[in-house]
Design an enzyme around this catalytic site. Structure first.
Site, short mmCIF file in Angstrom:
data_model
loop_
_atom_site.label_atom_id
_atom_site.label_comp_id
_atom_site.label_asym_id
_atom_site.label_seq_id
_atom_site.Cartn_x
_atom_site.Cartn_y
_atom_site.Cartn_z
NE ARG A 71 70.04 70.60 149.42
CZ ARG A 71 69.08 70.52 148.49
NH1 ARG A 71 69.26 69.77 147.42
NH2 ARG A 71 67.96 71.19 148.62
NE ARG A 140 69.83 67.03 142.95
CZ ARG A 140 68.84 67.87 143.24
NH1 ARG A 140 68.44 68.04 144.49
NH2 ARG A 140 68.23 68.56 142.29
CE LYS A 232 64.97 67.75 142.20
NZ LYS A 232 64.27 68.40 143.31
CE LYS A 234 65.83 64.48 145.65
NZ LYS A 234 64.73 65.17 146.32
CB CYS A 453 59.93 71.73 153.43
SG CYS A 453 58.65 72.93 153.06
CB CYS A 459 61.70 77.67 149.78
SG CYS A 459 61.34 76.71 148.31
CB CYS A 498 55.15 74.42 147.28
SG CYS A 498 56.60 73.52 146.69
CB CYS A 502 61.22 69.44 150.33
SG CYS A 502 61.43 70.18 148.71
FE1 SRM Z 1 63.47 69.65 147.83
C1 SRM Z 1 63.31 71.97 145.37
C2 SRM Z 1 64.54 71.93 150.01
C3 SRM Z 1 64.31 67.16 149.94
C4 SRM Z 1 61.49 67.50 146.04
N1 SRM Z 1 63.93 71.60 147.69
C5 SRM Z 1 63.83 72.38 146.56
C6 SRM Z 1 64.44 73.77 146.82
C7 SRM Z 1 65.89 73.70 146.46
C8 SRM Z 1 63.71 74.95 146.15
C9 SRM Z 1 64.20 75.41 144.79
O1 SRM Z 1 64.35 74.58 143.88
O2 SRM Z 1 64.39 76.61 144.65
C10 SRM Z 1 64.24 73.85 148.36
C11 SRM Z 1 65.19 74.79 149.10
C12 SRM Z 1 64.49 75.39 150.28
C13 SRM Z 1 65.39 76.10 151.21
O3 SRM Z 1 65.20 77.33 151.40
O4 SRM Z 1 66.26 75.48 151.80
C14 SRM Z 1 64.27 72.39 148.73
N2 SRM Z 1 64.39 69.57 149.57
C15 SRM Z 1 64.67 70.62 150.37
C16 SRM Z 1 65.12 70.18 151.76
C17 SRM Z 1 66.12 71.09 152.41
C18 SRM Z 1 63.85 70.02 152.62
C19 SRM Z 1 64.01 69.73 154.08
O5 SRM Z 1 63.06 70.02 154.79
O6 SRM Z 1 65.01 69.19 154.54
C20 SRM Z 1 65.63 68.77 151.41
C21 SRM Z 1 67.06 68.75 150.98
C22 SRM Z 1 67.53 67.36 150.70
C23 SRM Z 1 69.00 67.22 150.48
O7 SRM Z 1 69.75 67.39 151.44
O8 SRM Z 1 69.39 66.87 149.36
C24 SRM Z 1 64.74 68.43 150.21
N3 SRM Z 1 63.05 67.67 147.92
C25 SRM Z 1 63.40 66.84 148.95
C26 SRM Z 1 62.63 65.63 148.90
C27 SRM Z 1 62.66 64.51 149.92
C28 SRM Z 1 63.72 63.49 149.64
O9 SRM Z 1 64.48 63.60 148.67
O10 SRM Z 1 63.80 62.54 150.41
C29 SRM Z 1 61.80 65.73 147.78
C30 SRM Z 1 60.73 64.70 147.34
C31 SRM Z 1 61.32 63.50 146.72
C32 SRM Z 1 61.54 63.71 145.25
O11 SRM Z 1 62.59 64.20 144.89
O12 SRM Z 1 60.63 63.42 144.48
C33 SRM Z 1 62.09 67.01 147.17
N4 SRM Z 1 62.61 69.70 145.99
C34 SRM Z 1 61.78 68.74 145.47
C35 SRM Z 1 61.25 69.20 144.22
C36 SRM Z 1 60.28 68.42 143.30
C37 SRM Z 1 61.00 67.58 142.31
C38 SRM Z 1 60.07 66.96 141.31
O13 SRM Z 1 60.33 65.84 140.89
O14 SRM Z 1 59.10 67.58 140.89
C39 SRM Z 1 61.77 70.51 144.02
C40 SRM Z 1 61.49 71.45 142.84
C41 SRM Z 1 62.40 71.21 141.69
O15 SRM Z 1 63.32 70.39 141.73
O16 SRM Z 1 62.17 71.88 140.69
C42 SRM Z 1 62.61 70.79 145.16
FE1 SF4 Z 2 60.26 74.86 149.04
FE2 SF4 Z 2 58.17 73.45 148.31
FE3 SF4 Z 2 60.40 72.20 148.95
FE4 SF4 Z 2 59.01 73.36 150.82
S1 SF4 Z 2 58.31 71.64 149.55
S2 SF4 Z 2 61.21 73.55 150.53
S3 SF4 Z 2 58.16 75.11 149.80
S4 SF4 Z 2 60.14 73.52 147.22
#
Ligand code: SRM
Ligand code: SF4
Length: 583
Positions: A71, A140, A232, A234, A453, A459, A498, A502
């Site tokens: 990323r 981030r 993390k 944000k 997502c 993922c 899930c 995201c």
């Molecule tokens: Fe996310 C984990 C993709 C924005 C909450 N996110 C992941 C991972 C890295 C899976 C992993 O940990 O193994 C995903 C990778 C999937 C893949 O194959 O690419 C992933 N997140 C994404 C992206 C690519 C989704 C998208 O459709 O664009 C976004 C990348 C953002 C970036 O450029 O930095 C992305 N993730 C978000 C958001 C939305 C936001 O930030 O505006 C959230 C919800 C807001 C928040 O953080 O609460 C989000 N991602 C999570 C979480 C849950 C965190 C938590 O507090 O529980 C995880 C799981 C974790 O961190 O353990 C996660």
């Molecule tokens: Fe993966 Fe869940 Fe984030 Fe979708 S919402 S990219 S399934 S961690």
């Protein structure tokens, strides 16, 4: 200051303390030509370097085929054309040929094999970008409005977004020693890299400030310390009335305050976050609280103080409960204001009134204040690719090479091309049409507002499909809209594989959250402004049944709505919710 001294620290805390430079055994794995993956411990360290270990989940029945996702960091989604050309080239050489625009305005490279990681990250840095701290227990990518991409206020907001970006980068030296100094490759990209460097004035805006040193001369990080953050963090910026960065979902948000045409400062928001776990009531989505008003000069000092509260009060025993939103929820907003005041030496004045009227991107041509033009483009699920007659990736490369617009990635996974000369508009449009991309101009307001997502197959946490089924799913919802006589009604629909959230389904008008293969929880009642959380309407519904159920709601909405009432506002109040159990 450990808030739960009676519970043991989580494993990640112990690992970080033992290797505060975050180097793990990454160098050793990279040097081993036999290695096809990082060790389990290093999977945690590489996140701080912007890398996630993944495997192709479609192939698991045969065996695990490892690769990584990388990323980038792009404050405010800004990508100069020359940098984009380098990314385009790298995605073909080292990744799966696509570039994925994320919901936080960055690019992701998927399917990168072990031997490609070094050259890829080295080249990203050579092109004056970075992958440092785009994942991990740190701040981030900082989001900032891209709608519109250029006006006086937006430019100043971008400056402030870059200032806080730099201040919150971790000062570890391992990243640069492994990926920049430690990788010697000549990919023959010299010319392209030189142009990318020239386009960002030769200085990398993502270079962290130099590390501090302690009494023994050892490099330290005065903000993050040895164990970084509990989880993390944000940060985002928004300029009302458009909430295109979904500011309330961030751990820390800066909402621009404009008086008499001047940016006088920001309202500070703290405590948003969406991630939850199915069946774990201690986790929940939460929108941020409004804390107070700050001047532009305070952006860095206040941001640093907020992050220090997360560092000191976040839960280091349970990673599922370690976001700052839980500190705000459990200790209360008044406690937070007092704690911040103590760290700043004075309380913040009250926030100024502000109002969001909508969110999302505009598509088509618009005029910039400087007389040039910008073009809003729809990118289905953020995936820049060539597929059959739809060749967006090639079209964007041609446009970048010939017309050098500034690329702005949006927080709804779309793309804006800015700084375009009036005289080039017709030719740019022709390039897109010639590459089968007519849809990018006019996707309609359900597709254009939608987000999904990546989920399967990359993922590791996905429980259900998302990106791969979303376009067909939206097409069915559009049919339902047409049948109810509300075709082309604006609607914010978001899907995730899930409950991690995201694609931010928890404040959408319709949010679908993967529960199990082929099954989703339906969340309803968020609003178009992104200022209200959706609620669980039905649990574990089969994907095929969802458009039918929602189609019925569309019909009811068409009958019952008041003039101008959005679907999310109607459904929030409508008699469609299960009765609350008797007390
Ligand atoms: Fe996310 C984990 C993709 C924005 C909450 N996110 C992941 C991972 C890295 C899976 C992993 O940990 O193994 C995903 C990778 C999937 C893949 O194959 O690419 C992933 N997140 C994404 C992206 C690519 C989704 C998208 O459709 O664009 C976004 C990348 C953002 C970036 O450029 O930095 C992305 N993730 C978000 C958001 C939305 C936001 O930030 O505006 C959230 C919800 C807001 C928040 O953080 O609460 C989000 N991602 C999570 C979480 C849950 C965190 C938590 O507090 O529980 C995880 C799981 C974790 O961190 O353990 C996660
Ligand atoms: Fe993966 Fe869940 Fe984030 Fe979708 S919402 S990219 S399934 S961690």
């Amino acid at each position: 200051m450990d808030p739960k001294p009676d519970k043991p620290l989580s494993k990640n805390e112990i690992m970080k303390a033992e290797k505060p430079d975050l180097s793990g055994n990454i160098r050793e794995t990279l040097a081993n030509p036999e290695a096809d993956r990082f060790t389990d411990d290093d999977e945690q360290f590489i996140k701080f370097h912007g890398i996630y270990q993944q495997d192709d989940r479609d192939k698991r029945k045969v065996g695990k085929e490892y690769s990584v996702m990388v990323r980038t960091r792009q404050t405010g989604g800004i990508v100069p054309a020359a940098q984009y050309i380098v990314y385009d080239e790298l995605s073909g050489r080292f990744a799966n040929g696509t570039l994925r625009i994320t919901s936080r305005q960055t690019f992701q490279f998927h399917g990168v094999l072990q031997q490609g990681i070094g050259p890829l990250i080295k080249s990203i840095n050579d092109a004056l970008s970075s992958t440092l701290a785009t994942c991990g227990d740190v701040n981030r990518n900082v989001t900032a409005p891209s709608n519109p991409p250029v006006d006086e206020i937006a430019v100043q907001v971008d400056e402030d977004a870059f200032a806080i970006t730099r201040a919150l980068l971790p000062r570890t030296t391992a990243y640069h020693s492994i990926w920049v100094d430690g990788v010697q490759v000549d990919l023959g990209l010299g010319d392209k890299i030189a142009k990318a460097r020239a386009s960002v004035d030769q200085a990398n805006p993502y270079m962290p400030p130099p590390a501090d040193t302690d009494e023994s001369g050892t490099a330290t990080d005065s903000l993050y310390g040895k164990t970084y953050l509990p989880r993390k963090f944000k940060t985002g910026f928004a300029i009302p009335p458009n909430n295109d960065t979904d500011i309330f979902t961030n751990d820390m948000g800066y909402v621009a305050v404009v008086e008499n045409g001047q940016l006088i400062g920001y309202n500070l928001l703290v405590g948003g976050g969406l991630g939850t776990s199915h069946g774990n009531k201690a986790t929940y989505p939460r929108l941020a609280d409004v804390i107070g008003f700050i001047t532009r000069e305070q952006v860095v000092s206040v941001g640093t103080a907020v992050i220090s509260i997360h560092r000191d009060w976040g839960d280091r025993t349970d990673r599922k409960h370690a976001r700052i939103k839980y500190v705000l929820q459990e200790k209360g907003v008044e406690w937070f204001r007092a704690e911040l005041a103590q760290r700043l030496g004075a309380p913040l004045p009250p926030a100024k009134p502000f109002l969001f009227k909508g969110q999302g991107d505009a598509f088509g041509w618009f005029k910039q204040l400087d007389g040039r033009a910008f073009l809003g483009l729809f990118v289905e699920t953020g995936r820049v690719k060539d597929a059959g007659t739809y060749r967006l990736k090639t079209a964007l490369r041609v446009i970048a090479e010939k017309y050098a617009p500034t690329f702005r990635l949006t927080a709804t996974q779309n793309l804006i091309l800015s700084d375009i000369q009036e005289a080039d508009k017709a030719a740019i449009e022709k390039v897109l049409h010639d590459h089968g991309c007519a849809i990018v101009f006019n996707p309609g307001l359900i597709k254009g507002r939608g987000m999904a997502c990546p989920a399967l197959p990359t993922c590791g946490l996905a429980l259900a499909e998302s990106e791969r089924i979303f376009p067909q799913f939206l097409a069915k919802l559009e049919e339902g809209q047409a049948a109810a006589g509300i075709a082309e009604e604006e609607l914010v629909v978001r899907m995730t594989g899930c409950p991690n959230g995201c694609a931010r389904p928890y404040n959408a008008e319709i949010g679908l959250v993967g529960k199990a293969p082929g099954k989703y929880n339906i969340m309803l009642g968020g609003n178009r402004e992104g200022t209200r959380l959706a609620r669980l309407w039905k649990e574990a519904v089969l994907a095929d049944e969802i458009p039918v159920l929602i189609g019925e709601l569309f019909k009811q909405y068409a009958h019952e709505r008041q003039v101008g009432q959005a679907f999310g506002d109607w459904v929030d109040q409508a008699a469609v919710w299960p009765a609350a159990p008797a007390a």
